[in-house]
Design an enzyme around this catalytic site. Structure first.
Site, mmCIF file in Angstrom:
data_model
loop_
_atom_site.group_PDB
_atom_site.id
_atom_site.type_symbol
_atom_site.label_atom_id
_atom_site.label_comp_id
_atom_site.label_asym_id
_atom_site.label_seq_id
_atom_site.Cartn_x
_atom_site.Cartn_y
_atom_site.Cartn_z
ATOM 1 N N CYS A 82 0.811 -1.116 -0.108
ATOM 2 C CA CYS A 82 0.171 -0.012 -0.036
ATOM 3 C C CYS A 82 0.659 1.088 -0.024
ATOM 4 O O CYS A 82 1.694 1.438 0.906
ATOM 5 C CB CYS A 82 -1.003 0.066 1.297
ATOM 6 N N CYS A 85 0.608 3.316 3.485
ATOM 7 C CA CYS A 85 1.178 2.649 4.755
ATOM 8 C C CYS A 85 2.169 1.791 4.634
ATOM 9 O O CYS A 85 2.921 1.405 5.685
ATOM 10 C CB CYS A 85 -0.023 2.151 5.686
ATOM 11 N N CYS A 130 -7.007 -1.181 1.631
ATOM 12 C CA CYS A 130 -6.072 -1.653 2.562
ATOM 13 C C CYS A 130 -6.580 -1.888 4.212
ATOM 14 O O CYS A 130 -7.142 -1.157 4.346
ATOM 15 C CB CYS A 130 -4.729 -0.521 2.584
ATOM 16 N N CYS A 133 -4.841 0.782 6.623
ATOM 17 C CA CYS A 133 -5.085 2.269 6.776
ATOM 18 C C CYS A 133 -6.338 2.643 6.041
ATOM 19 O O CYS A 133 -6.783 3.924 6.055
ATOM 20 C CB CYS A 133 -3.892 3.170 6.006
ATOM 21 N N CYS A 153 -8.297 -5.744 -9.643
ATOM 22 C CA CYS A 153 -7.926 -4.412 -10.591
ATOM 23 C C CYS A 153 -7.630 -3.452 -9.687
ATOM 24 O O CYS A 153 -8.781 -2.720 -9.004
ATOM 25 C CB CYS A 153 -9.377 -4.249 -11.512
#
Length: 166
Positions: A82, A85, A130, A133, A153
């Protein structure tokens, strides 16, 4: 008369709701509720920390233009994390070329990606974000390759790539 029939058929077909995304993922995901995440920041903190395009995708659930991500053609071995984070969300061995213009994966790193139902396009889709976060990653669809049949996707701008050390 023929024009009216064609118009009527077009309206019927456009009104039909596809079932491709309605199965397991969308039914498992619940409508958006207030969720607390391990990493939380104010809007100002996110804006100061992220690039403008990262902010709009991760924090405002925008979508980057197709075929613009530097990660689209990345074939290196490693982990996609991510961009907000650093939580690992996808492994390179699950990446495939879906032809859609966005990095695509057939499997997430379990426990690091969370799901919600998204109705922004007028029909039910499974949004993924995510789990650490809450950053918007993209959507998952039931038209991917084996072994899962899924296509995650993902907006490339929502990801950073960490190559394996070999």
């Amino acid at each position: 008369m023929i024009k009216q029939i064609v118009l009527g058929l077009c309206l019927v077909f456009m009104g039909c709701k596809g079932n491709a995304q309605k199965e397991e993922m969308a039914t498992k995901a619940e409508a958006k509720t207030e969720t607390s995440f391990e990493v939380t920041k104010t809007k100002a903190e996110w804006k100061a920390e992220l690039a403008e395009d990262e902010y709009y995708v991760l924090r405002e659930a925008a979508t980057e233009s197709p075929f613009t991500s530097d990660l689209l053609d990345n074939k290196a071995e490693g982990t996609y994390v991510c961009a907000g984070c650093g939580t690992p969300v996808f492994k390179s061995e699950t990446k495939f070329d879906s032809g859609t213009g966005w990095p695509s994966f057939y499997k997430e790193i379990e426990g690091n990606v969370a799901y919600d139902v998204d109705y922004k396009t007028g029909y039910e889709r499974t949004e993924e974000h995510c789990a650490t976060c809450g950053g918007h990653l993209g959507h998952v669809f039931n038209d991917g390759p084996e072994p899962t049949g899924l296509r995650h996707c993902i907006n490339g701008v929502a990801l950073d790539f960490v190559p394996d050390n070999k």
